[in-house]
Motif scaffolding. Structure first.
Motif, short mmCIF file in Angstrom:
data_model
loop_
_atom_site.label_atom_id
_atom_site.label_comp_id
_atom_site.label_asym_id
_atom_site.label_seq_id
_atom_site.Cartn_x
_atom_site.Cartn_y
_atom_site.Cartn_z
N UNK A 136 0.88 -1.11 -0.01
CA UNK A 136 0.11 -0.06 0.06
C UNK A 136 0.88 1.18 0.05
N UNK A 137 2.02 1.27 0.85
CA UNK A 137 2.76 2.20 0.88
C UNK A 137 3.67 2.56 -0.57
N UNK A 138 3.83 1.47 -1.37
CA UNK A 138 4.53 1.66 -2.41
C UNK A 138 3.42 2.09 -3.65
N UNK A 139 2.26 1.81 -3.56
CA UNK A 139 1.05 2.17 -4.24
C UNK A 139 1.11 3.59 -4.14
N UNK A 140 0.93 4.07 -2.82
CA UNK A 140 0.70 5.33 -2.31
C UNK A 140 1.70 6.44 -3.14
N UNK A 141 2.95 5.97 -2.80
CA UNK A 141 4.11 6.73 -3.51
C UNK A 141 4.10 7.03 -4.83
N UNK A 142 3.83 5.92 -5.35
CA UNK A 142 3.70 5.87 -7.01
C UNK A 142 2.58 6.74 -7.40
N UNK A 143 1.49 6.71 -6.60
CA UNK A 143 0.12 7.46 -7.14
C UNK A 143 0.53 9.10 -6.85
N UNK A 144 1.10 9.32 -5.83
CA UNK A 144 1.39 11.01 -5.78
C UNK A 144 2.53 11.55 -6.26
N UNK A 145 3.31 10.49 -6.74
CA UNK A 145 4.48 11.01 -7.47
C UNK A 145 3.91 11.44 -8.99
N UNK A 146 3.23 10.44 -9.51
CA UNK A 146 2.60 10.61 -10.86
C UNK A 146 1.69 11.88 -11.11
N UNK A 147 0.88 12.15 -9.67
CA UNK A 147 0.06 13.29 -9.89
C UNK A 147 0.91 14.55 -9.83
N UNK A 148 2.03 14.75 -8.82
CA UNK A 148 3.03 15.92 -8.80
C UNK A 148 3.73 16.17 -9.95
N UNK A 149 4.16 15.29 -10.98
CA UNK A 149 5.18 15.50 -11.97
C UNK A 149 4.26 15.91 -13.11
N UNK A 150 3.04 15.82 -13.14
CA UNK A 150 2.10 16.09 -14.24
C UNK A 150 2.18 17.50 -14.90
N UNK A 151 2.03 18.33 -13.71
CA UNK A 151 2.14 19.84 -14.16
C UNK A 151 3.67 20.19 -14.61
N UNK A 152 4.73 19.74 -13.83
CA UNK A 152 6.19 19.93 -14.57
C UNK A 152 6.36 19.52 -15.90
N UNK A 153 5.98 18.35 -16.07
CA UNK A 153 5.92 17.83 -17.37
C UNK A 153 5.24 18.67 -18.69
N UNK A 154 4.14 18.98 -18.25
CA UNK A 154 3.41 19.63 -19.26
C UNK A 154 3.99 21.11 -19.55
N UNK A 155 4.68 21.74 -18.25
CA UNK A 155 5.23 23.14 -18.62
C UNK A 155 6.60 22.64 -19.36
#
Length: 242
Positions: free
Chosen positions: A212-231
């Motif tokens: 569950x901790x691995x899944x949580x880490x992967x999930x918030x990492x994906x959400x956070x990097x979306x905006x920088x990648x778009x920029x």
């Protein structure tokens, strides 16, 4: 007759234009709600992962180099650096109402604090071990350490892009800063996932909590990097079009 037809035509156009505008505004509202929800979810996941890591660090036993390494790196990467990236997002809850100049200052302060903690935690573990980077956890940690250090230096050129415009184009410094920072954060999250998969953590937290901790880490990492990648894509395309 022509005037009547024109009036009917204009009225019909006005009717169609209203029908087009309503779905667009509704679509924008739904998109904003989705982005706000994702931002809230990322904060919840960050809190959960950091909380679990802190509890693991302060479990029964002595506070050795490994535990210090864990808490410094988790607080540095997954809390402060994550919030530094989110602070620039237009949908971030606590910074969305601030002016861009204040967002950048907060981003810079959080970035320095987070990078400082993460680098200190990494070197504490490096000095504690005799063999280094012989596991995927250690190898991703090395990538995160290198790109974090480069991102800090590159951040200065990005912060003073206007003053250094004759030496280094401002857009280029910002593009490289986004790239280095994103790589560092993703590598740090990947490193943490391999840390959660270690037997010492799994035996303490149970395999289910580890997954569950691995899944949580992967999930918030994906959400956070979306905006920088778009920029990153937008600025890169703008440079290529010149």
């Amino acid at each position: 007759m022509d005037k009547i037809q024109n009036v009917e035509f204009d009225t019909e156009n006005m009717k169609n234009s209203k029908e087009i505008l309503v779905p667009d505004s509704s679509q924008d509202l739904k998109l904003n709600m989705f982005n706000t929800s994702m931002n809230l979810l990322s904060h919840i996941l960050i809190g959960s992962v950091v909380g679990i890591s802190v509890l693991y660090t302060f479990r029964a036993g002595n506070m050795d180099a490994t535990r210090i390494h864990i808490i410094l790196c988790v607080l540095g990467y997954q809390l402060l650096m994550a919030e530094a990236i989110l602070s620039l997002s237009p949908h971030n809850s606590w910074s969305s109402s601030l002016k861009l100049v204040y967002k950048r200052r907060i981003h810079w302060v959080l970035q320095i604090l987070g990078s400082g903690l993460a680098i200190a935690g990494s070197f504490i573990k490096i000095l504690d071990k005799e063999i280094h980077w012989n596991s995927l956890h250690g190898q991703f940690a090395l990538v995160a350490l290198v790109f974090t250090s480069v991102s800090m230096i590159n951040g200065l050129s990005s912060l003073y892009a206007y003053e250094l415009r004759r030496i280094l184009p401002g857009t280029l410094s910002k593009i490289t800063h986004i790239c280095f920072g994103t790589v560092a954060f993703v590598a740090a999250s990947t490193c943490l996932c391999y840390g959660f998969d270690k037997n010492s953590f799994r035996s303490w937290a149970t395999p289910e909590l580890a997954y569950m901790s691995i899944a949580f880490t992967a999930a918030f990492t994906f959400i956070i990097v979306i905006n920088p990648l778009v920029l990153f894509v937008d600025k890169s395309l703008a440079v290529l079009k010149r």
